[in-house]
Design a protein around this motif. Sequence first.
Motif, short mmCIF file in Angstrom:
data_model
loop_
_atom_site.label_atom_id
_atom_site.label_comp_id
_atom_site.label_asym_id
_atom_site.label_seq_id
_atom_site.Cartn_x
_atom_site.Cartn_y
_atom_site.Cartn_z
N ILE A 41 -9.70 63.99 -121.28
CA ILE A 41 -10.99 63.38 -120.97
C ILE A 41 -11.10 62.01 -121.62
O ILE A 41 -10.77 61.83 -122.79
CB ILE A 41 -12.14 64.30 -121.44
CG1 ILE A 41 -12.19 65.58 -120.63
CG2 ILE A 41 -13.48 63.57 -121.37
CD1 ILE A 41 -12.48 65.38 -119.16
N THR A 42 -11.59 61.02 -120.84
CA THR A 42 -11.81 59.66 -121.35
C THR A 42 -13.31 59.46 -121.56
O THR A 42 -14.08 60.42 -121.54
CB THR A 42 -11.27 58.62 -120.36
OG1 THR A 42 -12.01 58.71 -119.15
CG2 THR A 42 -9.78 58.87 -120.07
N ARG A 43 -13.73 58.25 -121.74
CA ARG A 43 -15.15 57.97 -121.97
C ARG A 43 -15.80 57.31 -120.74
O ARG A 43 -16.74 56.56 -120.87
CB ARG A 43 -15.31 57.08 -123.21
CG ARG A 43 -14.86 57.76 -124.49
CD ARG A 43 -15.68 59.00 -124.80
NE ARG A 43 -15.16 59.76 -125.93
CZ ARG A 43 -15.63 60.93 -126.31
NH1 ARG A 43 -16.63 61.48 -125.66
NH2 ARG A 43 -15.11 61.56 -127.34
N ARG A 44 -15.28 57.64 -119.54
CA ARG A 44 -15.91 57.13 -118.33
C ARG A 44 -17.29 57.78 -118.16
O ARG A 44 -17.57 58.82 -118.74
CB ARG A 44 -15.04 57.46 -117.11
CG ARG A 44 -13.70 56.75 -117.14
CD ARG A 44 -12.86 56.98 -115.91
NE ARG A 44 -13.34 58.05 -115.02
CZ ARG A 44 -12.69 58.39 -113.92
NH1 ARG A 44 -11.58 57.78 -113.58
NH2 ARG A 44 -13.16 59.36 -113.16
N ASN A 45 -18.11 57.17 -117.32
CA ASN A 45 -19.48 57.66 -117.15
C ASN A 45 -19.61 58.81 -116.15
O ASN A 45 -20.63 59.48 -116.11
CB ASN A 45 -20.41 56.51 -116.72
CG ASN A 45 -20.68 55.54 -117.86
OD1 ASN A 45 -20.69 55.95 -119.02
ND2 ASN A 45 -20.87 54.28 -117.53
N ASN A 46 -18.60 59.00 -115.31
CA ASN A 46 -18.74 60.04 -114.29
C ASN A 46 -17.97 61.31 -114.66
O ASN A 46 -17.24 61.35 -115.66
CB ASN A 46 -18.29 59.51 -112.92
CG ASN A 46 -16.90 58.92 -112.99
OD1 ASN A 46 -16.31 58.84 -114.05
ND2 ASN A 46 -16.38 58.51 -111.84
N CYS A 78 -30.01 68.58 -111.13
CA CYS A 78 -29.94 67.13 -110.88
C CYS A 78 -30.35 66.34 -112.12
O CYS A 78 -29.79 65.28 -112.42
CB CYS A 78 -30.82 66.77 -109.69
SG CYS A 78 -30.18 67.39 -108.12
N ASP A 79 -31.34 66.85 -112.85
CA ASP A 79 -31.77 66.18 -114.09
C ASP A 79 -30.65 66.21 -115.14
O ASP A 79 -30.43 65.22 -115.86
CB ASP A 79 -33.02 66.86 -114.65
CG ASP A 79 -34.26 66.60 -113.80
OD1 ASP A 79 -34.24 65.62 -113.02
OD2 ASP A 79 -35.23 67.38 -113.92
N LEU A 80 -29.95 67.34 -115.22
CA LEU A 80 -28.85 67.46 -116.19
C LEU A 80 -27.70 66.51 -115.87
O LEU A 80 -26.96 66.09 -116.76
CB LEU A 80 -28.35 68.90 -116.24
CG LEU A 80 -29.30 69.93 -116.87
CD1 LEU A 80 -28.76 71.35 -116.68
CD2 LEU A 80 -29.49 69.64 -118.36
N LEU A 81 -27.53 66.18 -114.59
CA LEU A 81 -26.47 65.24 -114.20
C LEU A 81 -26.69 63.85 -114.80
O LEU A 81 -25.74 63.09 -114.99
CB LEU A 81 -26.39 65.14 -112.68
CG LEU A 81 -25.74 66.32 -111.95
CD1 LEU A 81 -25.98 66.23 -110.45
CD2 LEU A 81 -24.24 66.37 -112.25
N LYS A 82 -27.95 63.53 -115.10
CA LYS A 82 -28.27 62.22 -115.68
C LYS A 82 -27.76 62.08 -117.11
O LYS A 82 -27.73 60.97 -117.66
CB LYS A 82 -29.79 61.99 -115.64
CG LYS A 82 -30.35 61.94 -114.22
CD LYS A 82 -31.87 61.87 -114.23
CE LYS A 82 -32.44 61.92 -112.82
NZ LYS A 82 -33.93 61.93 -112.81
N ASN A 83 -27.37 63.21 -117.73
CA ASN A 83 -26.84 63.17 -119.10
C ASN A 83 -25.36 62.77 -119.14
O ASN A 83 -24.75 62.79 -120.20
CB ASN A 83 -27.01 64.53 -119.77
CG ASN A 83 -28.47 64.90 -119.97
OD1 ASN A 83 -29.32 64.02 -120.13
ND2 ASN A 83 -28.77 66.19 -119.96
N ASN A 84 -24.79 62.46 -117.96
CA ASN A 84 -23.39 62.04 -117.85
C ASN A 84 -22.40 63.07 -118.40
O ASN A 84 -21.60 62.77 -119.29
CB ASN A 84 -23.17 60.69 -118.55
CG ASN A 84 -23.96 59.57 -117.89
OD1 ASN A 84 -24.07 59.53 -116.67
ND2 ASN A 84 -24.51 58.69 -118.70
N PRO A 85 -22.43 64.29 -117.86
CA PRO A 85 -21.42 65.27 -118.30
C PRO A 85 -20.03 64.86 -117.82
O PRO A 85 -19.88 64.19 -116.79
CB PRO A 85 -21.88 66.56 -117.61
CG PRO A 85 -22.62 66.10 -116.40
CD PRO A 85 -23.30 64.83 -116.80
#
Length: 498
Positions: free
Chosen positions: A82-87, A131-138
């Motif tokens: 895992i890297t530190r990308r946003n997606n 959908c709200d949890l997706l905004k936390n950038n998992p």
Amino acid sequence: MNTISVSKATDTNQDIQSQKDFSSFGLREYLLKGISELGFSTPSPIQEQSIPIVLSGGDLIAQAQTGTGKTAAFAIPILNKITRRNNIEALIITPTRELAMQINDEFLKLGRFARIKTICMYGGQSIKRQCDLLKNNPKIMIATPGRLLDHLMNGRLQDFTPRIVVLDESDEMLDMGFLDDIEQIFSYLPSSKQTLLFSATMPEAIQNLALKILHEPKFVKISPIDITNKDIEQKYYIINESEREEAIIRLLEIYAPTKSIIFTRTKREADMLAKRLFSMNFNAAALHGDMEQWDRKTVITNFRQSKIEILVATDVASRGLDISEVSHVFNYHIPINPESYVHRIGRTGRAGKKGIAITLATPLEFKEINKIKQTTKAQIELCEIESTEVLDKQQLLGRIASIEVSQNAEEMLEILKNEMDFRDLCLKLLSNYIATQCAKTIGLKKDEIAKLEAIEYANNITFKMNAKTAKARNSKKNTRQSVKSRYSSGSITDSIWG
């Protein structure tokens, strides 16, 4: 049938102890710390073989049962990559909500020092909440096929380009009818990705799926034969079909398990048996796919906390459950194949503790027991269900009164009266009569089963002899045709005969 082009399969004995430790894989320090905190020191065979392949970026087919450490086999290398990308970088698709939550927990435990966020997507949850949890950038998504496809088709997953995709329990997704959904999901995923397929068995439909979605995969197999746990005492009882419920109740009384799972074939059967057991003061509950999510979660939690002692479950509902201290596993019906048998009994005898696995089978299913024995090489002991005494005073009195007294009995009584107390003599004779004439029996006795074995053996010998004769006939026929065709072709050469 199509075949999968893979690197040479590695079929490993589960009992072989690894000579490596996790540091030999070149893992990040925070990940090694997380592994150590969980008490792991050496990788299991599936981990030892799979982790390097996943780290190298290659596609993988791994065939292994639950209980072999396969979740960590893909979780550890994914966390390391895992890297530190946003997606989202990794997607794990799994058949049930329970298994999705369990995999999510494993990622969180292994990656606790990496602070890597995960998201768990399954039906029964609020779509808005997800959908709200997706905004936390998992970075890692664990999802069931139905809910994942719903998000994809409705455009709720923006810039969804996971670099690693895992199909876990692929054969169960096949059994649950998810294969079309999986193919549709893959149409939304990027073509340049690493794909890992984990499955307990490898039916043709899964092989065909692998042909479509994997690129030159390597193949790792941990044979079910090698996974049969030596800490599990295995027994079977031959019963009549009408005696199943009575037999399981009697066995629960005999073994008095502290925590047990009874596997049934259908949801309806799980419900009916659980209600029957509960009505007889057994602390039992059902678990199957038709239950509401909250109810299923409550049952699992209560079973983990020993508030429920007997879980009556279907295979699919209990797939992937990792519950410690299960003392007994009961197969209410014989499993559909040896792999399923190994998977079921693997729920007990964990973490070095002893366990008992008990299977009920009818005379018609006797050959299936032999197939399991031959495939798993396991020692499965044939047992008889202990008889229970039926003490109806009037019936007992009537039976004894109807017996004619023989001269031999009169002579023997005169002898025995002088040798022992008369009351003691009467009690012993009465006890023997009750045990042999008034006892209620369930299932077949060993001498009856011996006759079944003899018939099965004779049938096998006849089948093999017939097959051998047929093969010899076909061989002669093919030889005559081959010679005729060679002569008629007019092109007999040294290379043909050589």
